[in-house]
Scaffold this active site. Structure first.
Site, PDB file in Angstrom:
ATOM      1  CG  ASN A  10      -1.772   1.204   1.358  1.00 42.29           C
ATOM      2  OD1 ASN A  10      -1.832   2.019   0.436  1.00 42.29           O
ATOM      3  ND2 ASN A  10      -2.450   1.350   2.487  1.00 42.29           N
ATOM      4  CD1 TRP A  11       3.807   1.115  -2.373  1.00 41.48           C
ATOM      5  CD2 TRP A  11       3.630   1.740  -4.505  1.00 41.48           C
ATOM      6  NE1 TRP A  11       4.546   0.227  -3.122  1.00 41.48           N
ATOM      7  CE2 TRP A  11       4.454   0.589  -4.441  1.00 41.48           C
ATOM      8  CE3 TRP A  11       3.379   2.299  -5.753  1.00 41.48           C
ATOM      9  CZ2 TRP A  11       5.030   0.008  -5.571  1.00 41.48           C
ATOM     10  CZ3 TRP A  11       3.943   1.729  -6.874  1.00 41.48           C
ATOM     11  CH2 TRP A  11       4.762   0.595  -6.790  1.00 41.48           C
ATOM     12  CE  LYS A  12      -0.236   3.182   4.704  1.00 43.31           C
ATOM     13  NZ  LYS A  12      -0.116   3.287   6.149  1.00 43.31           N
ATOM     14  CG  HIS A  96      -5.871   1.792   5.241  1.00 44.10           C
ATOM     15  ND1 HIS A  96      -5.427   2.701   6.179  1.00 44.10           N
ATOM     16  CD2 HIS A  96      -4.844   0.942   5.025  1.00 44.10           C
ATOM     17  CE1 HIS A  96      -4.171   2.406   6.506  1.00 44.10           C
ATOM     18  NE2 HIS A  96      -3.794   1.343   5.820  1.00 44.10           N
ATOM     19  CD  GLU A  98      -3.032   5.375   6.737  1.00 39.31           C
ATOM     20  OE1 GLU A  98      -3.029   5.374   5.491  1.00 39.31           O
ATOM     21  OE2 GLU A  98      -2.100   4.885   7.417  1.00 39.31           O
ATOM     22  CD  GLU A 168      -3.125  -2.397   7.312  1.00 36.88           C
ATOM     23  OE1 GLU A 168      -1.991  -2.580   6.848  1.00 36.88           O
ATOM     24  OE2 GLU A 168      -3.841  -1.450   6.985  1.00 36.88           O
ATOM     25  N   GLY A 174       2.925   2.502  10.724  1.00 37.96           N
ATOM     26  CA  GLY A 174       3.889   3.590  10.530  1.00 37.96           C
ATOM     27  C   GLY A 174       4.595   4.007  11.810  1.00 37.96           C
ATOM     28  CB  SER A 214       5.644  -1.545  11.985  1.00 38.34           C
ATOM     29  OG  SER A 214       5.261  -0.206  12.249  1.00 38.34           O
ATOM     30  N   GLY A 235       3.152  -0.987   4.217  1.00 39.26           N
ATOM     31  CA  GLY A 235       3.214   0.420   3.832  1.00 39.26           C
ATOM     32  C   GLY A 235       4.657   0.826   3.597  1.00 39.26           C
ATOM     33  N   GLY A 236       5.273   1.408   4.615  1.00 40.74           N
ATOM     34  CA  GLY A 236       6.622   1.987   4.504  1.00 40.74           C
ATOM     35  C   GLY A 236       7.651   1.101   3.818  1.00 40.74           C
TER      36      GLY A 236
HETATM   37  P1  13P Z   1       3.288   0.512   7.597  1.00 38.77           P
HETATM   38  O1  13P Z   1       3.818  -0.762   7.025  1.00 38.77           O
HETATM   39  O2  13P Z   1       3.997   1.735   7.100  1.00 38.77           O
HETATM   40  O3  13P Z   1       3.159   0.457   9.089  1.00 38.77           O
HETATM   41  O4  13P Z   1       1.772   0.685   7.037  1.00 38.77           O
HETATM   42  C1  13P Z   1       0.881  -0.365   7.180  1.00 38.77           C
HETATM   43  C2  13P Z   1      -0.353  -0.050   6.417  1.00 38.77           C
HETATM   44  O5  13P Z   1      -1.135   0.802   6.834  1.00 38.77           O
HETATM   45  C3  13P Z   1      -0.601  -0.760   5.157  1.00 38.77           C
HETATM   46  O6  13P Z   1      -1.899  -0.567   4.708  1.00 38.77           O
END
Ligand code: 13P
Length: 252
Positions: A10-12, A96, A98, A168, A174, A214, A235-236
């Site tokens: 997920n590159w957000k 998600h 977010e 999640e 993050g 993470s 994500g990251g």
């Molecule tokens: P991180 O891997 O950056 O913690 O993000 C997880 C995430 O929200 C994937 O959708």
């Protein structure tokens, strides 16, 4: 049937067009063609057509990070399910944290999005997870089960092949602080049980449940060692080729 192992990125709201297409090139050039895990990329909407061109024939899934639940029409600024399908998307992320948090997506909105996505032949990756406050108040199980039950309203058992779940915990996203594999696996079991009650145990046993929060090369092995963890949503660590390729190698 064994469950699919999934590595999803997920590159957000990150990367320019050049950086995201370079990242895809880098991944494609260096990855070994593995068929023991399914790879799905969720880039920015704007980059989807360019990335689609690059991954053609490579057995990689591509998805939107969101969609709107109405079919078509006057909804300025929104993206429809059919538009995602039109540019080659196979998947969509829904719910998600977010989106639930910053954009106030409630249970009903999430459910409508799941229904629209499935009706449009997109595979849904439904995200669920509790906040730190909820975890500290010992209501994690209730929160996660409520999220699952509400999202699955009016979903038929025959759609289950097109659904995966990503657990999640919000406090692990993050932050560098991941849930312990045992904690994550415990919640995955609760999720599978809830799906079993909604549909049936056999159907629930076939659904892939991913962990996100993470995830990095240093912790993926111990997470994947848990029976109920079927993959990861990253994500990251998916924003650069090296850690993502390492995750690909280490996932099983
Ligand atoms: P991180 O891997 O950056 O913690 O993000 C997880 C995430 O929200 C994937 O959708």
């Amino acid at each position: 049937m064994p469950r699919k192992v999934i590595l999803a990125a997920n590159w957000k709201m990150n990367l320019t067009m050049k950086k995201s297409t370079d990242l895809v090139d880098d991944i494609l050039n260096k990855m070994k063609n593995k068929d023991n895990c399914e790879i799905i990329l969720f880039p920015s909407f704007l980059h989807i057509p360019a990335i689609m061109e690059k991954i053609k024939g490579r057995n990689i899934g591509l998805g939107g990070q969101n969609l709107y639940f109405e079919e078509v029409g006057a909804y300025t600024g929104e993206i429809a399910a059919f538009q995602l399908v039109d540019v080659g998307c196979t998947h969509v992320l829904i719910g998600h944290s977010e989106r639930r948090h910053y954009f106030h997506e409630d249970y009903e909105t999430v459910n409508k999005k799941v229904i629209q996505a499935l009706a449009s032949n997109l595979k849904v990756m439904l995200c669920v997870g509790e906040s730190l406050e909820e975890r500290e108040n010992n209501v994690t199980e209730m929160v996660v089960v409520d999220q699952i039950v509400s999202a699955m309203q009016n979903i038929s058992i025959k759609n289950l092949n097109d659904i995966s779940i990503a657990y999640e915990p919000i406090w692990a996203i993050g932050t560098g602080r991941n849930a312990t594999p045992a904690d994550a696996a415990h919640v995955h079991k609760i999720i599978r049980k809830a799906l079993g009650r909604i549909f049936n145990t056999d159907a629930a046993a076939g659904i892939s449940i991913l962990y996100g929060g993470s995830v990095k090369p240093e912790n993926i092995k111990e997470l994947m060692a848990e029976e109920d963890i079927d993959g990861v949503l990253v994500g990251g660590a998916s924003l650069k080729a090296e850690p993502f390729l390492d995750l690909m190698k280490l996932i099983n």
